[in-house]
Design a protein around this motif. Sequence first.
Motif, PDB file in Angstrom:
ATOM      1  N   PHE A 213      64.088  77.999  -3.500  1.00 60.78           N
ATOM      2  CA  PHE A 213      64.383  79.058  -3.922  1.00 60.78           C
ATOM      3  C   PHE A 213      64.456  78.805  -5.850  1.00 60.78           C
ATOM      4  CE2 PHE A 213      67.862  81.686  -5.837  1.00 60.78           C
ATOM      5  CZ  PHE A 213      67.940  82.751  -6.169  1.00 60.78           C
ATOM      6  N   HIS A 216      61.014  80.038  -7.211  1.00 65.86           N
ATOM      7  CA  HIS A 216      61.279  81.669  -7.075  1.00 65.86           C
ATOM      8  C   HIS A 216      62.079  81.935  -8.427  1.00 65.86           C
ATOM      9  CE1 HIS A 216      62.460  85.168  -6.022  1.00 65.86           C
ATOM     10  NE2 HIS A 216      63.411  85.185  -5.765  1.00 65.86           N
ATOM     11  N   PRO A 222      54.758  83.161  -7.109  1.00 70.48           N
ATOM     12  CA  PRO A 222      55.165  83.629  -6.313  1.00 70.48           C
ATOM     13  C   PRO A 222      54.885  82.662  -4.497  1.00 70.48           C
ATOM     14  CG  PRO A 222      52.940  83.493  -6.939  1.00 70.48           C
ATOM     15  CD  PRO A 222      53.765  82.374  -8.357  1.00 70.48           C
ATOM     16  N   THR A 225      58.168  82.429  -3.592  1.00 71.39           N
ATOM     17  CA  THR A 225      58.956  84.109  -3.299  1.00 71.39           C
ATOM     18  C   THR A 225      58.698  84.108  -2.292  1.00 71.39           C
ATOM     19  OG1 THR A 225      58.699  84.451  -5.413  1.00 71.39           O
ATOM     20  CG2 THR A 225      59.001  86.040  -3.843  1.00 71.39           C
ATOM     21  N   GLU A 226      57.278  84.062  -1.897  1.00 66.90           N
ATOM     22  CA  GLU A 226      56.716  84.331   0.078  1.00 66.90           C
ATOM     23  C   GLU A 226      57.887  83.611   0.571  1.00 66.90           C
ATOM     24  OE1 GLU A 226      54.677  85.849   3.102  1.00 66.90           O
ATOM     25  OE2 GLU A 226      55.151  86.606   1.011  1.00 66.90           O
ATOM     26  N   ARG A 229      61.179  84.201   1.440  1.00 70.06           N
ATOM     27  CA  ARG A 229      61.162  86.418   1.831  1.00 70.06           C
ATOM     28  C   ARG A 229      60.787  85.852   3.393  1.00 70.06           C
ATOM     29  NH1 ARG A 229      57.530  89.701   5.166  1.00 70.06           N
ATOM     30  NH2 ARG A 229      56.210  88.198   4.353  1.00 70.06           N
TER      31      ARG A 229
END
Length: 319
Positions: A213, A216, A222, A225-226, A229
């Motif tokens: 995080f 992110h 990115p 970020t994945e 998620r």
Amino acid sequence: LRRLGEDVTEVLDYLPGRFRVLRHVRPKFSCRGCEAVTQAPAPSLPIRRGRASARLLAHVLIAKYADHLPLYRQSEIYARAGLDLQRSTLADWVGHSATLLRPLLNALARHVLAGAVLHADDTPVPVLAPGLGRTSTGRLWAYLRDERPYGGTTPPAVLYRYSPDRRAEHPKTHLAGFRGVLQADGYTGFDGLYDSGQVQEAACWAHVRRHFFELHATGQAPLATEAVRRIGLLYAIEQDICGQPSDSRARQRQARAGPILDSLRAWLDETLARVSGRSDLAVAIRYARSRWEALTRYVADGRLEIDNNPVERTIRPLA
């Protein structure tokens, strides 16, 4: 005049705490026949030959430990009320009170350590170092037993312990006799407990997520970020099953979280092969993969949580 009604104005007021002297009067009686003298025994006091009531001792302890009010400052406050209570006297009361409370602490420790699953965490605390003109850094350890997330009815409890440093010998001493699963962060000081074979390690997904995080949040990662998620999918499952019996939680985790974790593991390995080994993202991935067995232990054991946040919440007000 005729009364038409009334308006009421409420004003919040404060009555300062006050001290009082409790007088226990014990008459003496003598027998006219034998001249023997009799008198009721003196009242039982928390501190032998002391002059502090249980209420006053409780007030001093709460002010010191719950309100973080040092004894020298308490002494100044009491002086404004016209009462001369030196810090040395207050310190003596605190020491005696600790002895009086020891049986309760021992009972609490037995209750907590009897659990099959514990959460553990620690935090630094500043400690006055008389004569040095500064503070030193001690550690406050928290050990939590909480069976409510899987429908348990045993009362939850947290055991706090203090140590002057963060050496591994301290949690080993604190948890002597414990047998079960310890959910904690990646602090290597717990490794000695795991190596004994009597304590199993359950790791914390919140710590794993935090590494990704932070990357992110920069808006320039990115892949991080994945990862966030994918980890979020695991937490969504936990929201659905919170409070359900442990066997139900385990079944649903195996059916729903198992495939997500398999996919996440493969994705982490593929991503690690593509990025620079010195990058922050690679560090975050290696952190997760090096703890994979402990991170996924919660899937098959419905008594475990996905992270160590329950105990972190108990220690946050003290940090």
